[in-house]
Design a protein around this motif. Sequence first.
Motif, short mmCIF file in Angstrom:
data_model
loop_
_atom_site.label_atom_id
_atom_site.label_comp_id
_atom_site.label_asym_id
_atom_site.label_seq_id
_atom_site.Cartn_x
_atom_site.Cartn_y
_atom_site.Cartn_z
N PRO A 1 9.62 0.69 5.54
CA PRO A 1 8.18 0.99 5.39
C PRO A 1 7.73 1.27 3.97
N ARG A 2 8.57 1.88 3.15
CA ARG A 2 8.18 2.18 1.76
C ARG A 2 7.82 0.92 1.00
N SER A 3 8.40 -0.22 1.41
CA SER A 3 8.28 -1.44 0.61
C SER A 3 7.59 -2.58 1.35
N PHE A 4 6.94 -2.30 2.47
CA PHE A 4 6.38 -3.40 3.25
C PHE A 4 4.92 -3.67 2.87
N CYS A 5 4.06 -2.70 3.01
CA CYS A 5 2.64 -2.89 2.65
C CYS A 5 1.98 -1.54 2.46
N ASP A 6 1.35 -1.36 1.32
CA ASP A 6 0.67 -0.10 0.99
C ASP A 6 -0.82 -0.21 1.31
N ALA A 7 -1.25 0.48 2.37
CA ALA A 7 -2.64 0.39 2.79
C ALA A 7 -3.54 1.44 2.13
N ASN A 8 -2.97 2.56 1.69
CA ASN A 8 -3.82 3.64 1.15
C ASN A 8 -3.80 3.74 -0.36
N GLY A 9 -3.10 2.81 -1.04
CA GLY A 9 -3.18 2.74 -2.49
C GLY A 9 -2.47 3.84 -3.24
N ASP A 10 -1.32 4.30 -2.73
CA ASP A 10 -0.56 5.30 -3.48
C ASP A 10 0.75 4.74 -4.02
N LEU B 1 2.49 3.29 7.42
CA LEU B 1 2.31 2.80 8.79
C LEU B 1 1.04 1.95 8.94
N PRO B 2 -0.11 2.35 8.36
CA PRO B 2 -1.26 1.44 8.44
C PRO B 2 -0.98 0.08 7.79
N GLY B 3 -0.17 0.06 6.74
CA GLY B 3 0.21 -1.21 6.13
C GLY B 3 1.02 -2.07 7.07
N ILE B 4 1.93 -1.45 7.81
CA ILE B 4 2.69 -2.19 8.82
C ILE B 4 1.75 -2.76 9.85
N CYS B 5 0.80 -1.94 10.29
CA CYS B 5 -0.16 -2.40 11.31
C CYS B 5 -0.91 -3.63 10.82
N GLN B 6 -1.30 -3.63 9.55
CA GLN B 6 -2.05 -4.77 8.98
C GLN B 6 -1.23 -6.06 9.00
N ALA C 1 1.83 -8.39 -6.47
CA ALA C 1 2.06 -9.36 -5.40
C ALA C 1 1.36 -8.98 -4.10
N GLY C 2 0.27 -8.22 -4.21
CA GLY C 2 -0.49 -7.85 -3.02
C GLY C 2 0.10 -6.70 -2.23
N PHE C 3 1.21 -6.12 -2.71
CA PHE C 3 1.81 -5.00 -2.00
C PHE C 3 0.96 -3.74 -2.15
N SER C 4 0.48 -3.47 -3.36
CA SER C 4 -0.31 -2.27 -3.64
C SER C 4 -1.21 -2.52 -4.83
N LYS C 5 -2.32 -1.81 -4.87
CA LYS C 5 -3.26 -1.95 -5.99
C LYS C 5 -2.91 -1.02 -7.14
#
Length: 550
Positions: free
Chosen positions: A24-33, A38-43, A424-428
């Motif tokens: 999860p740490r490296s899958f998708c960052d949804a809240n920009g930290d 988990l929300p990134g996984i959901c997306q 690469a779209g992982f996090s802003k």
Amino acid sequence: MSGNHTGKANGEWWRNGVIYQIYPRSFCDANGDGIGDLPGICQKLDYVKSLGVDAIWISPFFKSPMVDFGYDVSDYRDVDPIFGNLEDFDRVIDKAHELGLKVIIDQILSHTSDQHPWFEESRQSRDNPKADWYVWADAKADGSAPNNWMSNFSGSAWRWCTRRRQYYLTNFLKEQPDLNLHNPEVQEQLLADLKFWLDRGVDGFRLDAINHAFHNRSLENNPPRPVKLDKNGLPPVNTYEHQWHIHDKSQPENLVFLQRVRALLDEYPGTTTVGEVGDDNTHKIMAEYTTENRLHMAYSFDLLSENCSAQFLRDTLEKNRQVIEDGWPCWSISNHDVPRSITRWNKGFDPETARARAPLFFLMQLMLRGSVCMYQGEELGLPEAELAFEDLQDPYGINLWPEFKGRDGCRTPMPWFNSGEINAGFSKVKPWLPVAEEHYHLAASVQEDDQHSMLNRFRGLLKWHADLSPVLATADQQVLDTGDDLLVFERHSEEESYFVVLNLGNQPAVFALPEKFADSEDITPSEFAGAVKGTQLELPAAGARVLLKK
């Protein structure tokens, strides 16, 4: 092994199923930290579903000081704020189930964080209510550790506590004290924590280092193990390799506890367990742990090693066949703990052949007797990332650098978009580990519309596998010892037989078909090179053939 019924038809969806591991740490960052959540996984669950896998396995997201990135749990029943909250997890469960995906979560039953309230209480004195919840032992007369046991991460497995004036056992980092599962109260608590997540809707558990759950209460020394010297005549970097681990793990009491775990899961139809069991005799442990109503599946580190020669694979599969019997393996060639397979298993091969071998090894996994774990990014053909020392986060690598670089190289962020997107779209924002420069051109968006891309080859393989007869799920397996660079094995049942030939060498090869398969149907996925010519198979490097005999 009967081989005449289908596990999936009996509700055993995990038999011959494919589990996609999400770190999860490296899958998708949804809240920009900068940290996946988990929300990134959901997306990204629609993407995961598009691969054709059966389930996701989510590495730890529990409350934790993150010294070992979630494998040091401080609360078994809560989500760490960096990943979200329990409601976010519920949304992952709901969406995954809507998409037809099962959800497996990690559970760490052998140890906790030293910041867990249980340990905070246990360390206070020798007579508090949780004094015996962890493994404590007196010093020897000279003040040294109780025995010679070594930590998996090197050095002594014992740490001194000034309050109790005793040592406590740590099979991993010093911040990860071992629970004492010889204490019935500890077992009851852990089973209750498993039930908490089952009631929340999870479909199973991946049990981390589960053969470490019990120790030998005699605290007898482990015997020395002859070590292999490196090219400079020096012993291994990690002192853990200097011992046969007879007394510090894989104890018989664990088998009884696993039956209790299985009894709990049997109350929740359709759930499953897969255990991680690293040991000196892994096949025996896998067999013991997956029979007599214990775990459903187990995997070892055999296929996570550096060696992927045809002979090594033949030997590994044959050893497994000889002892596993009705037990069930789960084959993994990559995960969050080892260098990525496309790098690890392709030393000496040119880049083009190396990339061609990635689908070849995935085809092998799909056709073996057992289930499959695939790690995020395998479907993109991501190589191991090279990181500078200052970028490392893994304490294992930091402690043993530079001879061992740790596990960060396989944990870098998932590349979703090409270089036109920041990180690469992982996090802003700056991610917890840098996105590997060589990963940008392999991003999911780059490969999406290319029908010949690695991503779409993996999708094609999964669709092809799903269309095979369900009999394959429990068919027996026999490996042929060809003595060359070909890996050849048969899967057979009363109804049908599959014959699989994979060329793992860097030169073309010819193989004479057994008479039984002389008039079989060639069902090999079209993108694999090779040909059946009369009674012979002709295979280029990274070529493969799969034949079906009904």
